[in-house]
Design an enzyme around this catalytic site. Structure first.
Site, PDB file in Angstrom:
ATOM      1  N   TYR A 104     -31.411 -11.319 -11.024  1.00 40.06           N
ATOM      2  CA  TYR A 104     -30.247 -12.175 -11.290  1.00 40.06           C
ATOM      3  C   TYR A 104     -30.322 -12.787 -12.694  1.00 40.06           C
ATOM      4  O   TYR A 104     -29.337 -12.774 -13.439  1.00 40.06           O
ATOM      5  CB  TYR A 104     -30.186 -13.273 -10.232  1.00 40.06           C
ATOM      6  CG  TYR A 104     -28.951 -14.138 -10.293  1.00 40.06           C
ATOM      7  CD1 TYR A 104     -27.717 -13.664  -9.849  1.00 40.06           C
ATOM      8  CD2 TYR A 104     -29.015 -15.443 -10.768  1.00 40.06           C
ATOM      9  CE1 TYR A 104     -26.583 -14.459  -9.890  1.00 40.06           C
ATOM     10  CE2 TYR A 104     -27.887 -16.252 -10.807  1.00 40.06           C
ATOM     11  CZ  TYR A 104     -26.674 -15.756 -10.369  1.00 40.06           C
ATOM     12  OH  TYR A 104     -25.551 -16.548 -10.413  1.00 40.06           O
ATOM     13  N   LYS A 138     -27.699 -12.178 -15.838  1.00 42.58           N
ATOM     14  CA  LYS A 138     -26.954 -13.270 -16.448  1.00 42.58           C
ATOM     15  C   LYS A 138     -27.326 -13.453 -17.924  1.00 42.58           C
ATOM     16  O   LYS A 138     -26.479 -13.844 -18.745  1.00 42.58           O
ATOM     17  CB  LYS A 138     -27.186 -14.557 -15.660  1.00 42.58           C
ATOM     18  CG  LYS A 138     -26.632 -14.510 -14.234  1.00 42.58           C
ATOM     19  CD  LYS A 138     -25.136 -14.240 -14.213  1.00 42.58           C
ATOM     20  CE  LYS A 138     -24.537 -14.352 -12.829  1.00 42.58           C
ATOM     21  NZ  LYS A 138     -23.069 -14.163 -12.821  1.00 42.58           N
TER      22      LYS A 138
END
Length: 247
Positions: free
Chosen positions: A155, A159
């Site tokens: 994740y 990002k």
């Protein structure tokens, strides 16, 4: 802020932060395209809310990680509204685990939706924006793309990649009057945080100077600002909305 006459496409717009973004932009006068992955009922409910505001709204299913589906989404969108002025790349998933236990599929799935999904949307819409010499792209990143977070290597990487995409694309298309910015939310109250133990939330709050979680409206308000003429000289930036947590 006035977005009358504008059209916004919001990925992952059927719930949570995406829903609040869609409703906020509609409240400012924009017509809205909702992209959803699975839950057509929730997407249709958002469309009804927007139509009750007197705005036009449509919802189209597409897996943003698949370029061919995104191209079909964009075609359907342009058939209905002829142009997209605002693109909000909000769709995202999590599959958390320590890296040594993380499967290749869990790595790929998160990267493909969160990062490749934004690439697919930008690639499919950028020529339309260039022809019009106007456009605004807002990528929803995360504070963990800046600070990192244990158990979220996939994740965090996705990002962080969105931030790099934002800054590079802003330099490529600025001369065409297209602005590209990112928002990095911190700990926001969503369906995911509702499932957390109260003690866990208390511990998170200890590390937030404002001593509270953010709301989806906090992110939607920031999107509205970046999409408006008030931000006409802002591009290539990452706006952190985290209550001071990453300071």
């Amino acid at each position: 802020m006035n977005l009358s006459g504008k059209v916004a496409l919001v990925t992952g717009g059927s719930r949570g932060i995406g829903k609040e973004i869609a409703l906020k932009l509609a409240s400012l006068g924009a017509d809205i395209i909702i992209n959803y992955s699975r839950n057509s009922k929730k997407a249709e409910e958002v469309v009804s809310e927007i139509e009750n505001m007197g705005r036009k709204a449509y919802c189209f299913q597409a897996d943003v990680s698949k370029l061919e589906e995104v191209e079909k989404l964009v075609k359907k969108t342009l058939d209905e509204v002829s142009n997209v002025d605002i693109l909000v790349n909000n769709a995202g998933i999590t599959k958390d685990n320590l890296l040594m236990r993380m499967s290749k599929d869990d790595w790929n799935d998160v990267i493909n939706v969160n990062l490749t999904g934004a690439y697919n949307l930008c690639k499919s819409l950028i020529r339309t924006m260039i022809r019009k010499k106007n456009g605004c792209i807002i990528n929803i990143s995360s504070v963990v793309g800046i600070t990192g977070n244990p158990g979220q290597c996939n994740y965090s990487a996705s990002k962080a990649g969105l931030i790099g995409l934002t800054k590079s694309l802003a330099k490529e298309v600025g001369k065409k009057n297209i602005r590209v910015n990112a928002i990095a939310p911190g700990f926001i109250e969503t369906e995911m945080t509702d499932k957390l133990n109260e003690n866990v939330i208390k511990e998170y709050k200890k590390n937030i100077p404002l001593k509270k979680l953010g709301s989806p409206e906090d992110i939607a308000n920031t999107v509205a600002f970046l999409a408006s003429d008030l931000a006409s000289y802002i591009t290539g930036q990452v706006i952190v909305v985290d209550g001071g947590m990453s300071n």
